[in-house]
Design an enzyme around this catalytic site. Structure first.
Site, mmCIF file in Angstrom:
data_model
loop_
_atom_site.group_PDB
_atom_site.id
_atom_site.type_symbol
_atom_site.label_atom_id
_atom_site.label_comp_id
_atom_site.label_asym_id
_atom_site.label_seq_id
_atom_site.Cartn_x
_atom_site.Cartn_y
_atom_site.Cartn_z
ATOM 1 N N CYS A 1 5.572 8.726 8.200
ATOM 2 C CA CYS A 1 4.499 7.982 8.164
ATOM 3 C C CYS A 1 3.523 7.796 9.096
ATOM 4 O O CYS A 1 1.877 8.058 8.890
ATOM 5 C CB CYS A 1 5.402 6.915 7.725
ATOM 6 S SG CYS A 1 6.531 6.115 9.474
ATOM 7 N N HIS B 1 8.308 2.785 11.309
ATOM 8 C CA HIS B 1 7.206 2.669 11.132
ATOM 9 C C HIS B 1 6.393 2.174 11.529
ATOM 10 O O HIS B 1 5.837 2.037 12.510
ATOM 11 C CB HIS B 1 7.418 1.625 9.815
ATOM 12 C CG HIS B 1 6.453 1.727 8.169
ATOM 13 N ND1 HIS B 1 6.208 2.847 8.236
ATOM 14 C CD2 HIS B 1 6.016 1.215 7.824
ATOM 15 C CE1 HIS B 1 5.942 2.792 6.802
ATOM 16 N NE2 HIS B 1 5.314 1.853 6.422
ATOM 17 N N ASP C 1 -1.119 0.659 4.135
ATOM 18 C CA ASP C 1 0.357 1.834 3.610
ATOM 19 C C ASP C 1 0.774 2.818 3.387
ATOM 20 O O ASP C 1 0.825 3.258 2.097
ATOM 21 C CB ASP C 1 1.645 0.828 3.656
ATOM 22 C CG ASP C 1 3.019 0.410 3.974
ATOM 23 O OD1 ASP C 1 3.358 2.075 4.309
ATOM 24 O OD2 ASP C 1 3.379 -0.223 4.076
#
Length: 419
Positions: free
Chosen positions: A200, A332, A353
Protein backbone atom coordinates in the site's frame (compact mmCIF):
# COMPACT_ATOMS: atom_id res chain seq x y z
CA UNK A 1 4.44 -26.09 60.45
CA UNK A 2 0.95 -25.82 61.86
CA UNK A 3 -0.01 -26.86 65.36
CA UNK A 4 -2.01 -30.15 65.26
CA UNK A 5 -4.26 -28.90 68.05
CA UNK A 6 -5.20 -25.35 67.07
CA UNK A 7 -3.95 -25.04 63.49
CA UNK A 8 -1.82 -21.98 64.29
CA UNK A 9 1.46 -21.58 62.36
CA UNK A 10 4.15 -22.39 64.89
CA UNK A 11 7.20 -22.59 62.65
CA UNK A 12 10.32 -24.11 64.14
CA UNK A 13 8.96 -23.56 67.67
CA UNK A 14 6.21 -26.17 67.22
CA UNK A 15 7.25 -28.33 70.17
CA UNK A 16 7.53 -25.37 72.53
CA UNK A 17 4.21 -24.07 71.27
CA UNK A 18 2.44 -27.38 71.94
CA UNK A 19 3.86 -27.69 75.46
CA UNK A 20 3.08 -24.07 76.32
CA UNK A 21 -0.38 -23.81 74.81
CA UNK A 22 -1.69 -27.37 74.90
CA UNK A 23 0.35 -29.08 77.64
CA UNK A 24 -2.70 -29.71 79.86
CA UNK A 25 -4.22 -31.85 77.14
CA UNK A 26 -1.31 -34.22 77.35
CA UNK A 27 -2.13 -34.97 80.93
CA UNK A 28 -5.92 -35.14 80.70
CA UNK A 29 -6.80 -38.50 82.21
CA UNK A 30 -9.51 -40.87 81.11
CA UNK A 31 -11.06 -43.82 82.93
CA UNK A 32 -11.12 -47.46 81.85
CA UNK A 33 -14.63 -48.57 82.71
CA UNK A 34 -13.55 -52.22 83.05
CA UNK A 35 -11.20 -51.95 86.03
CA UNK A 36 -11.20 -48.29 87.00
CA UNK A 37 -7.58 -47.81 85.87
CA UNK A 38 -6.50 -44.28 84.81
CA UNK A 39 -5.62 -43.96 81.09
CA UNK A 40 -4.03 -41.07 79.18
CA UNK A 41 -5.11 -40.53 75.53
CA UNK A 42 -2.79 -39.07 72.87
CA UNK A 43 -4.56 -36.02 71.38
CA UNK A 44 -2.90 -36.66 68.01
CA UNK A 45 -3.65 -40.32 67.32
CA UNK A 46 -6.02 -41.35 70.22
CA UNK A 47 -3.54 -43.93 71.56
CA UNK A 48 -4.13 -44.55 75.28
CA UNK A 49 -1.33 -44.91 77.82
CA UNK A 50 -1.33 -45.77 81.50
CA UNK A 51 1.69 -43.58 82.23
CA UNK A 52 1.88 -39.83 81.67
CA UNK A 53 5.65 -39.98 81.02
CA UNK A 54 5.19 -42.52 78.24
CA UNK A 55 2.49 -40.34 76.72
CA UNK A 56 4.82 -37.33 76.67
CA UNK A 57 7.54 -39.34 74.91
CA UNK A 58 4.96 -40.60 72.47
CA UNK A 59 3.77 -37.05 71.65
CA UNK A 60 7.40 -35.97 71.21
CA UNK A 61 7.75 -38.57 68.44
CA UNK A 62 4.67 -37.10 66.74
CA UNK A 63 6.16 -33.61 66.88
CA UNK A 64 9.53 -34.71 65.53
CA UNK A 65 7.88 -36.58 62.69
CA UNK A 66 5.70 -33.60 61.76
CA UNK A 67 8.68 -31.22 61.82
CA UNK A 68 10.61 -33.57 59.51
CA UNK A 69 7.69 -33.85 57.10
CA UNK A 70 7.18 -30.09 57.07
CA UNK A 71 10.86 -29.56 56.28
CA UNK A 72 10.74 -32.15 53.51
CA UNK A 73 7.61 -30.56 52.01
CA UNK A 74 9.23 -27.13 52.06
CA UNK A 75 12.32 -28.40 50.25
CA UNK A 76 10.15 -30.17 47.67
CA UNK A 77 8.01 -27.08 47.18
CA UNK A 78 11.10 -24.92 46.65
CA UNK A 79 12.50 -27.37 44.09
CA UNK A 80 9.18 -27.54 42.25
CA UNK A 81 8.91 -23.74 42.24
CA UNK A 82 12.41 -23.43 40.81
CA UNK A 83 11.55 -25.88 38.05
CA UNK A 84 8.27 -24.03 37.38
CA UNK A 85 10.09 -20.69 37.10
CA UNK A 86 12.64 -22.19 34.72
CA UNK A 87 9.88 -23.69 32.55
CA UNK A 88 7.98 -20.39 32.46
CA UNK A 89 11.12 -18.50 31.38
CA UNK A 90 11.70 -21.04 28.64
CA UNK A 91 8.10 -20.74 27.41
CA UNK A 92 8.31 -16.94 27.49
CA UNK A 93 11.47 -17.01 25.39
CA UNK A 94 9.74 -19.30 22.89
CA UNK A 95 6.74 -16.96 22.71
CA UNK A 96 8.98 -13.94 22.21
CA UNK A 97 10.84 -15.67 19.37
CA UNK A 98 7.55 -16.65 17.70
CA UNK A 99 6.17 -13.13 18.05
CA UNK A 100 9.36 -11.71 16.56
CA UNK A 101 9.17 -14.11 13.62
CA UNK A 102 5.49 -13.25 13.17
CA UNK A 103 6.33 -9.53 13.05
CA UNK A 104 9.11 -10.20 10.57
CA UNK A 105 6.68 -12.07 8.32
CA UNK A 106 4.00 -9.40 8.75
CA UNK A 107 6.33 -6.57 7.76
CA UNK A 108 8.18 -8.47 5.04
CA UNK A 109 11.51 -8.74 6.86
CA UNK A 110 11.76 -12.52 6.94
CA UNK A 111 13.84 -12.94 3.75
CA UNK A 112 10.94 -14.73 2.04
CA UNK A 113 11.41 -12.87 -1.23
CA UNK A 114 9.88 -9.77 -2.72
CA UNK A 115 7.61 -8.57 -5.51
CA UNK A 116 8.93 -10.97 -8.17
CA UNK A 117 8.74 -14.10 -6.01
CA UNK A 118 5.24 -13.30 -4.76
CA UNK A 119 4.00 -12.49 -8.28
CA UNK A 120 5.23 -15.82 -9.65
CA UNK A 121 3.99 -17.80 -6.65
CA UNK A 122 0.50 -16.30 -6.88
CA UNK A 123 0.31 -16.93 -10.63
CA UNK A 124 1.35 -20.55 -10.11
CA UNK A 125 -1.43 -20.88 -7.55
CA UNK A 126 -3.92 -19.45 -10.06
CA UNK A 127 -2.81 -22.01 -12.66
CA UNK A 128 -3.12 -24.87 -10.15
CA UNK A 129 -6.67 -23.78 -9.34
CA UNK A 130 -7.63 -23.55 -12.99
CA UNK A 131 -8.15 -19.78 -12.90
CA UNK A 132 -5.28 -19.03 -15.30
CA UNK A 133 -4.19 -20.82 -18.45
CA UNK A 134 -0.53 -21.76 -18.80
CA UNK A 135 -0.09 -19.53 -21.88
CA UNK A 136 -1.38 -16.54 -19.87
CA UNK A 137 1.03 -17.40 -17.07
CA UNK A 138 4.02 -17.28 -19.43
CA UNK A 139 2.82 -14.06 -21.06
CA UNK A 140 2.31 -12.27 -17.75
CA UNK A 141 5.64 -13.58 -16.48
CA UNK A 142 7.38 -12.13 -19.54
CA UNK A 143 5.58 -8.79 -19.06
CA UNK A 144 6.55 -8.73 -15.40
CA UNK A 145 10.21 -9.45 -16.16
CA UNK A 146 10.22 -6.64 -18.73
CA UNK A 147 8.79 -4.19 -16.17
CA UNK A 148 11.40 -5.22 -13.62
CA UNK A 149 14.16 -4.72 -16.16
CA UNK A 150 12.92 -1.26 -17.18
CA UNK A 151 11.90 -0.17 -13.68
CA UNK A 152 8.58 1.13 -15.05
CA UNK A 153 5.17 0.11 -13.71
CA UNK A 154 3.06 -1.79 -16.26
CA UNK A 155 0.00 0.37 -15.56
CA UNK A 156 -2.33 -2.63 -15.35
CA UNK A 157 -3.67 -1.59 -11.95
CA UNK A 158 -4.10 2.08 -12.91
CA UNK A 159 -7.37 4.01 -13.21
CA UNK A 160 -7.16 7.54 -14.66
CA UNK A 161 -9.69 10.36 -14.89
CA UNK A 162 -11.42 9.94 -11.53
CA UNK A 163 -10.71 13.51 -10.32
CA UNK A 164 -12.13 14.94 -13.54
CA UNK A 165 -15.23 12.77 -13.20
CA UNK A 166 -15.66 13.90 -9.59
CA UNK A 167 -15.46 17.54 -10.65
CA UNK A 168 -18.30 17.03 -13.13
CA UNK A 169 -20.38 15.13 -10.60
CA UNK A 170 -20.10 17.82 -7.92
CA UNK A 171 -21.02 20.55 -10.39
CA UNK A 172 -24.43 18.90 -10.77
CA UNK A 173 -24.87 17.67 -7.20
CA UNK A 174 -27.47 19.75 -5.36
CA UNK A 175 -28.25 17.73 -2.24
CA UNK A 176 -26.06 18.25 0.79
CA UNK A 177 -22.59 19.38 -0.36
CA UNK A 178 -21.84 23.04 0.33
CA UNK A 179 -18.23 23.11 -0.89
CA UNK A 180 -15.74 20.57 -2.20
CA UNK A 181 -12.02 20.98 -2.80
CA UNK A 182 -10.22 18.53 -5.09
CA UNK A 183 -6.53 17.95 -5.65
CA UNK A 184 -4.91 18.06 -9.07
CA UNK A 185 -5.35 15.03 -11.29
CA UNK A 186 -4.38 11.72 -9.65
CA UNK A 187 -4.18 8.22 -11.09
CA UNK A 188 -5.39 5.43 -8.82
CA UNK A 189 -3.14 2.36 -8.41
CA UNK A 190 -4.22 -0.79 -6.62
CA UNK A 191 -2.27 -3.79 -5.36
CA UNK A 192 -1.37 -6.60 -7.77
CA UNK A 193 -0.40 -10.25 -7.39
CA UNK A 194 3.14 -9.16 -6.58
CA UNK A 195 2.45 -6.76 -3.70
CA UNK A 196 -0.91 -7.79 -2.28
CA UNK A 197 -0.87 -7.53 1.51
CA UNK A 198 2.15 -5.23 1.84
CA UNK A 199 2.41 -2.78 -1.07
CA UNK A 200 0.00 0.00 0.00
CA UNK A 201 2.78 2.50 0.81
CA UNK A 202 4.38 2.04 -2.61
CA UNK A 203 1.03 2.30 -4.41
CA UNK A 204 0.23 5.53 -2.59
CA UNK A 205 3.59 6.94 -3.63
CA UNK A 206 2.71 6.07 -7.23
CA UNK A 207 -0.57 7.98 -6.84
CA UNK A 208 1.20 11.02 -5.41
CA UNK A 209 3.88 10.88 -8.10
CA UNK A 210 1.26 10.61 -10.87
CA UNK A 211 -0.09 13.98 -9.69
CA UNK A 212 3.32 15.64 -9.43
CA UNK A 213 4.23 14.52 -12.95
CA UNK A 214 1.22 16.48 -14.26
CA UNK A 215 2.39 19.69 -12.55
CA UNK A 216 5.04 21.72 -14.39
CA UNK A 217 6.32 23.08 -11.05
CA UNK A 218 8.02 19.74 -10.43
CA UNK A 219 9.44 19.15 -13.92
CA UNK A 220 13.00 19.93 -12.91
CA UNK A 221 12.85 17.69 -9.82
CA UNK A 222 11.40 14.78 -11.76
CA UNK A 223 13.30 15.03 -15.03
CA UNK A 224 14.83 11.60 -14.31
CA UNK A 225 11.46 10.14 -13.27
CA UNK A 226 9.12 10.86 -16.18
CA UNK A 227 7.17 7.59 -15.85
CA UNK A 228 5.69 5.81 -12.83
CA UNK A 229 8.34 3.46 -11.38
CA UNK A 230 7.60 -0.14 -10.44
CA UNK A 231 7.55 -1.19 -6.81
CA UNK A 232 11.05 -2.77 -6.91
CA UNK A 233 12.32 0.45 -8.49
CA UNK A 234 10.72 2.53 -5.72
CA UNK A 235 12.47 0.30 -3.19
CA UNK A 236 15.80 1.05 -4.88
CA UNK A 237 15.00 4.79 -4.91
CA UNK A 238 14.39 4.74 -1.14
CA UNK A 239 17.68 2.91 -0.64
CA UNK A 240 19.38 5.66 -2.70
CA UNK A 241 17.86 8.26 -0.36
CA UNK A 242 19.23 6.37 2.63
CA UNK A 243 22.68 6.29 1.07
CA UNK A 244 22.48 10.07 0.72
CA UNK A 245 22.06 10.21 4.50
CA UNK A 246 18.31 10.55 4.92
CA UNK A 247 16.74 8.96 8.03
CA UNK A 248 19.58 6.68 9.19
CA UNK A 249 17.44 5.46 12.09
CA UNK A 250 14.67 4.30 9.76
CA UNK A 251 17.18 2.76 7.38
CA UNK A 252 18.68 0.68 10.19
CA UNK A 253 15.20 -0.70 10.94
CA UNK A 254 15.26 -2.30 7.47
CA UNK A 255 18.97 -3.16 7.65
CA UNK A 256 19.44 -0.55 4.89
CA UNK A 257 17.76 -2.81 2.36
CA UNK A 258 14.28 -2.91 0.81
CA UNK A 259 14.85 -4.31 -2.66
CA UNK A 260 13.94 -7.98 -2.90
CA UNK A 261 11.81 -7.87 0.25
CA UNK A 262 8.14 -7.43 1.11
CA UNK A 263 8.91 -4.75 3.68
CA UNK A 264 6.15 -2.29 4.53
CA UNK A 265 7.02 1.39 4.23
CA UNK A 266 5.43 4.40 5.91
CA UNK A 267 5.44 8.17 6.13
CA UNK A 268 9.16 8.48 6.98
CA UNK A 269 10.23 6.53 3.89
CA UNK A 270 7.90 8.61 1.68
CA UNK A 271 9.32 11.81 3.19
CA UNK A 272 12.93 10.66 2.64
CA UNK A 273 12.26 9.70 -0.98
CA UNK A 274 10.42 12.92 -1.87
CA UNK A 275 13.03 15.12 -0.17
CA UNK A 276 15.85 13.28 -1.96
CA UNK A 277 14.10 14.31 -5.21
CA UNK A 278 14.11 17.96 -3.99
CA UNK A 279 10.35 17.93 -3.45
CA UNK A 280 9.40 20.05 -0.45
CA UNK A 281 7.15 18.18 1.97
CA UNK A 282 6.45 17.76 5.65
CA UNK A 283 5.25 15.04 8.00
CA UNK A 284 2.45 15.99 10.36
CA UNK A 285 1.88 13.59 13.26
CA UNK A 286 -1.62 13.43 14.77
CA UNK A 287 -0.43 11.32 17.65
CA UNK A 288 -3.65 11.14 19.68
CA UNK A 289 -7.41 11.64 19.18
CA UNK A 290 -8.67 15.20 19.46
CA UNK A 291 -12.40 14.46 19.52
CA UNK A 292 -14.92 12.24 21.29
CA UNK A 293 -14.93 8.44 20.91
CA UNK A 294 -11.36 8.36 19.59
CA UNK A 295 -11.94 10.64 16.59
CA UNK A 296 -9.51 13.08 14.93
CA UNK A 297 -11.36 16.28 13.98
CA UNK A 298 -8.08 18.25 13.92
CA UNK A 299 -6.84 15.97 11.15
CA UNK A 300 -9.89 16.95 9.07
CA UNK A 301 -9.42 20.63 9.91
CA UNK A 302 -5.76 20.53 8.89
CA UNK A 303 -6.61 18.94 5.53
CA UNK A 304 -9.40 21.49 4.97
CA UNK A 305 -6.92 24.30 5.61
CA UNK A 306 -4.40 22.68 3.24
CA UNK A 307 -6.85 22.58 0.35
CA UNK A 308 -8.80 25.79 1.02
CA UNK A 309 -5.83 28.13 1.55
CA UNK A 310 -5.51 30.33 -1.56
CA UNK A 311 -8.66 28.64 -2.88
CA UNK A 312 -11.33 30.50 -0.96
CA UNK A 313 -14.36 32.01 -2.61
CA UNK A 314 -17.95 31.34 -3.44
CA UNK A 315 -17.40 28.49 -5.90
CA UNK A 316 -18.99 25.25 -4.85
CA UNK A 317 -16.41 23.06 -6.59
CA UNK A 318 -12.76 24.07 -6.40
CA UNK A 319 -10.25 22.11 -8.47
CA UNK A 320 -7.07 23.18 -6.70
CA UNK A 321 -3.43 22.99 -7.76
CA UNK A 322 -2.63 21.08 -4.57
CA UNK A 323 -1.11 17.58 -4.82
CA UNK A 324 -2.85 14.78 -2.94
CA UNK A 325 -1.84 13.91 0.63
CA UNK A 326 -0.27 10.66 1.83
CA UNK A 327 -2.23 9.38 4.89
CA UNK A 328 -0.71 6.72 7.15
CA UNK A 329 -2.00 4.78 10.14
CA UNK A 330 -1.02 1.50 11.77
CA UNK A 331 -1.16 -1.27 9.16
CA UNK A 332 -2.38 0.72 6.15
CA UNK A 333 -2.04 3.93 4.14
CA UNK A 334 -4.26 5.81 1.70
CA UNK A 335 -4.23 8.95 -0.44
CA UNK A 336 -6.37 12.01 0.31
CA UNK A 337 -7.60 13.54 -2.97
CA UNK A 338 -10.11 16.06 -1.62
CA UNK A 339 -12.48 17.14 1.12
CA UNK A 340 -16.20 17.91 1.24
CA UNK A 341 -17.91 20.44 3.45
CA UNK A 342 -21.56 19.55 3.97
CA UNK A 343 -24.33 22.11 4.34
CA UNK A 344 -24.41 21.27 8.07
CA UNK A 345 -20.65 22.13 8.19
CA UNK A 346 -19.50 18.54 8.75
CA UNK A 347 -16.39 17.46 6.85
CA UNK A 348 -15.79 14.37 4.74
CA UNK A 349 -12.47 13.22 3.28
CA UNK A 350 -12.17 11.74 -0.21
CA UNK A 351 -9.64 8.90 -0.19
CA UNK A 352 -8.06 6.68 -2.84
CA UNK A 353 -7.44 3.26 -1.29
CA UNK A 354 -4.83 0.96 -2.90
CA UNK A 355 -6.95 -1.98 -1.75
CA UNK A 356 -9.84 -0.94 -4.01
CA UNK A 357 -9.63 -2.79 -7.38
CA UNK A 358 -9.80 -1.06 -10.76
CA UNK A 359 -13.24 -2.52 -11.52
CA UNK A 360 -14.71 -0.59 -8.60
CA UNK A 361 -12.79 2.63 -9.28
CA UNK A 362 -13.94 2.66 -12.90
CA UNK A 363 -17.54 2.93 -11.71
CA UNK A 364 -16.66 6.47 -10.62
CA UNK A 365 -15.95 7.44 -14.24
CA UNK A 366 -19.62 7.31 -15.20
CA UNK A 367 -20.86 10.87 -15.66
CA UNK A 368 -24.45 10.00 -14.76
CA UNK A 369 -23.46 8.56 -11.41
CA UNK A 370 -26.05 9.07 -8.67
CA UNK A 371 -23.34 9.36 -6.06
CA UNK A 372 -23.69 5.90 -4.52
CA UNK A 373 -20.26 4.85 -5.78
CA UNK A 374 -18.74 7.74 -3.81
CA UNK A 375 -19.02 5.47 -0.78
CA UNK A 376 -15.73 4.03 -2.05
CA UNK A 377 -14.06 7.38 -1.34
CA UNK A 378 -15.97 9.09 1.47
CA UNK A 379 -14.72 8.97 5.05
CA UNK A 380 -16.39 11.04 7.78
CA UNK A 381 -14.86 11.94 11.13
CA UNK A 382 -16.44 8.91 12.79
CA UNK A 383 -14.86 6.58 10.21
CA UNK A 384 -11.22 7.37 11.10
CA UNK A 385 -10.66 6.20 14.67
CA UNK A 386 -7.16 4.74 14.69
CA UNK A 387 -5.01 5.76 17.67
CA UNK A 388 -2.80 8.01 15.56
CA UNK A 389 -2.30 9.21 11.99
CA UNK A 390 0.55 10.68 9.99
CA UNK A 391 0.32 12.64 6.78
CA UNK A 392 2.92 13.66 4.21
CA UNK A 393 1.96 16.89 2.44
CA UNK A 394 3.82 18.31 -0.57
CA UNK A 395 4.28 22.06 -0.90
CA UNK A 396 6.82 23.15 -3.49
CA UNK A 397 10.41 22.58 -4.52
CA UNK A 398 13.66 22.60 -2.54
CA UNK A 399 16.94 24.20 -3.52
CA UNK A 400 20.07 22.07 -3.23
CA UNK A 401 20.98 23.91 -0.02
CA UNK A 402 17.54 23.30 1.46
CA UNK A 403 17.73 19.64 0.51
CA UNK A 404 21.08 19.29 2.29
CA UNK A 405 19.68 21.02 5.38
CA UNK A 406 16.67 18.73 5.48
CA UNK A 407 18.88 15.68 5.05
CA UNK A 408 20.80 16.76 8.14
CA UNK A 409 17.61 17.56 10.04
CA UNK A 410 16.08 14.16 9.19
CA UNK A 411 18.91 12.57 11.12
CA UNK A 412 17.60 14.31 14.24
CA UNK A 413 13.89 14.90 13.84
CA UNK A 414 11.48 13.76 11.13
CA UNK A 415 8.04 14.80 12.34
CA UNK A 416 6.12 17.68 13.84
CA UNK A 417 3.58 16.71 16.49
CA UNK A 418 0.13 18.27 16.66
CA UNK A 419 -0.87 18.56 20.35
Amino acid sequence: PECPFCGEAAGRELEAHVRARHGPLLGAPGTDTRNGEQLYECPMCSLTCTDIQILEEHVDLHLEEQSFLEGTDLELAQRLQTEEDKWQRSEEEKREKEEFKKLQRQYGLDNSGGYKQQFLKNMEREVDRGRMQPFEYHKRKADMMECLASGIDDGKTKTSGVIEALCKYYQNENKDVRHVWLSTGVDHFHSSLGDRGWGCGYRNFQMLLSSLLQNSLYNDCLRDTTLIPSIPKIQSMIEDAWREGFDPHGASHFNNRLHGSKAWIGACEIYSLLTSLRIKCQIIDFHKPTGPVGTHPRLFEWILHYYSTDNEGGAKVVCTSKPPIYLQHQGHSRTVVGIEEKKNRTLCLLLFDPGCPSQEMQKLLKQNSDGTTLKLLRKFVGSLKEKQYQIVAVDGVLSLEEKAARCHASQVLTSEKIP
